[in-house]
Design a protein around this motif. Sequence first.
Motif, mmCIF file in Angstrom:
data_model
loop_
_atom_site.group_PDB
_atom_site.id
_atom_site.type_symbol
_atom_site.label_atom_id
_atom_site.label_comp_id
_atom_site.label_asym_id
_atom_site.label_seq_id
_atom_site.Cartn_x
_atom_site.Cartn_y
_atom_site.Cartn_z
ATOM 1 N N UNK A 6 0.855 -1.176 0.000
ATOM 2 C CA UNK A 6 0.000 0.000 0.000
ATOM 3 C C UNK A 6 0.895 1.231 0.000
ATOM 4 N N UNK A 7 0.596 2.182 -0.863
ATOM 5 C CA UNK A 7 1.330 3.429 -0.852
ATOM 6 C C UNK A 7 2.524 3.484 -1.780
ATOM 7 N N UNK A 8 2.778 2.429 -2.574
ATOM 8 C CA UNK A 8 3.950 2.461 -3.443
ATOM 9 C C UNK A 8 3.838 3.580 -4.474
ATOM 10 N N UNK A 9 2.613 3.979 -4.816
ATOM 11 C CA UNK A 9 2.431 5.055 -5.790
ATOM 12 C C UNK A 9 2.906 6.405 -5.265
ATOM 13 N N UNK A 10 3.009 6.534 -3.955
ATOM 14 C CA UNK A 10 3.451 7.823 -3.408
ATOM 15 C C UNK A 10 4.890 8.139 -3.785
ATOM 16 N N UNK A 11 5.674 7.122 -4.150
ATOM 17 C CA UNK A 11 7.069 7.341 -4.506
ATOM 18 C C UNK A 11 7.253 7.668 -5.980
ATOM 19 N N UNK A 12 6.200 7.548 -6.766
ATOM 20 C CA UNK A 12 6.287 7.760 -8.214
ATOM 21 C C UNK A 12 6.883 9.108 -8.582
ATOM 22 N N UNK A 13 6.515 10.133 -7.881
ATOM 23 C CA UNK A 13 6.918 11.488 -8.242
ATOM 24 C C UNK A 13 8.171 11.967 -7.520
ATOM 25 N N UNK A 14 8.791 11.094 -6.757
ATOM 26 C CA UNK A 14 9.992 11.485 -6.021
ATOM 27 C C UNK A 14 11.187 11.599 -6.956
ATOM 28 N N UNK A 15 12.084 12.514 -6.632
ATOM 29 C CA UNK A 15 13.333 12.640 -7.379
ATOM 30 C C UNK A 15 14.277 11.512 -6.962
ATOM 31 N N UNK A 16 15.307 11.284 -7.759
ATOM 32 C CA UNK A 16 16.295 10.266 -7.389
ATOM 33 C C UNK A 16 16.990 10.616 -6.083
ATOM 34 N N UNK A 17 17.187 11.899 -5.815
ATOM 35 C CA UNK A 17 17.805 12.303 -4.545
ATOM 36 C C UNK A 17 16.916 11.924 -3.361
ATOM 37 N N UNK A 18 15.607 12.123 -3.502
ATOM 38 C CA UNK A 18 14.680 11.739 -2.435
ATOM 39 C C UNK A 18 14.673 10.225 -2.239
ATOM 40 N N UNK A 19 14.667 9.500 -3.333
ATOM 41 C CA UNK A 19 14.667 8.035 -3.259
ATOM 42 C C UNK A 19 15.945 7.550 -2.576
ATOM 43 N N UNK A 20 17.087 8.111 -2.987
ATOM 44 C CA UNK A 20 18.377 7.713 -2.419
ATOM 45 C C UNK A 20 18.403 7.970 -0.915
ATOM 46 N N UNK A 21 17.925 9.133 -0.503
ATOM 47 C CA UNK A 21 17.925 9.481 0.917
ATOM 48 C C UNK A 21 17.060 8.511 1.723
ATOM 49 N N UNK A 22 15.923 8.137 1.169
ATOM 50 C CA UNK A 22 15.034 7.214 1.885
ATOM 51 C C UNK A 22 15.625 5.803 1.939
ATOM 52 N N UNK A 23 16.236 5.374 0.848
ATOM 53 C CA UNK A 23 16.868 4.055 0.828
ATOM 54 C C UNK A 23 18.081 4.046 1.759
ATOM 55 N N UNK A 24 18.765 5.155 1.854
ATOM 56 C CA UNK A 24 19.881 5.250 2.800
ATOM 57 C C UNK A 24 19.387 5.050 4.237
ATOM 58 N N UNK A 25 18.197 5.535 4.544
ATOM 59 C CA UNK A 25 17.608 5.308 5.869
ATOM 60 C C UNK A 25 17.339 3.813 6.093
ATOM 61 N N UNK A 26 16.919 3.127 5.037
ATOM 62 C CA UNK A 26 16.700 1.678 5.151
ATOM 63 C C UNK A 26 18.014 0.951 5.430
ATOM 64 N N UNK A 27 19.078 1.369 4.760
ATOM 65 C CA UNK A 27 20.389 0.752 4.986
ATOM 66 C C UNK A 27 20.814 0.970 6.440
ATOM 67 N N UNK A 28 20.609 2.169 6.934
ATOM 68 C CA UNK A 28 20.912 2.463 8.339
ATOM 69 C C UNK A 28 20.054 1.582 9.248
ATOM 70 N N UNK A 29 18.795 1.427 8.898
ATOM 71 C CA UNK A 29 17.908 0.559 9.668
ATOM 72 C C UNK A 29 18.374 -0.886 9.651
#
Length: 86
Positions: A6-29
């Motif tokens: 649920x909610x995967x569509x919310x990432x559609x409009x994100x920039x690559x910088x936003x995506x990278x920052x969020x994935x970096x949080x996952x790596x930290x997690x």
Amino acid sequence: MLSTFVGKDMFKDWSDDQRRAEIEKLVTGFRSGLDVTLMLQTATMIAGDADKARAFLVDLIPADERHDMISAQKGETQSLVASFLV
């Protein structure tokens, strides 16, 4: 598999910088105990597809750490992790 999130569509409009920052949080997690398969699934959802997720993860995680992450897994999980991190 990931289309059920649920909610995967919310990432559609994100920039690559936003995506990278969020994935970096996952790596930290992950480094703090987040399950590796959850990290990979969520990274794929954020990135938009598995190939983009792989590119972000390879960029964010040093080679020796990726090797250790793969070695720590067994069976199908090891194959899945390797498919993202090699």
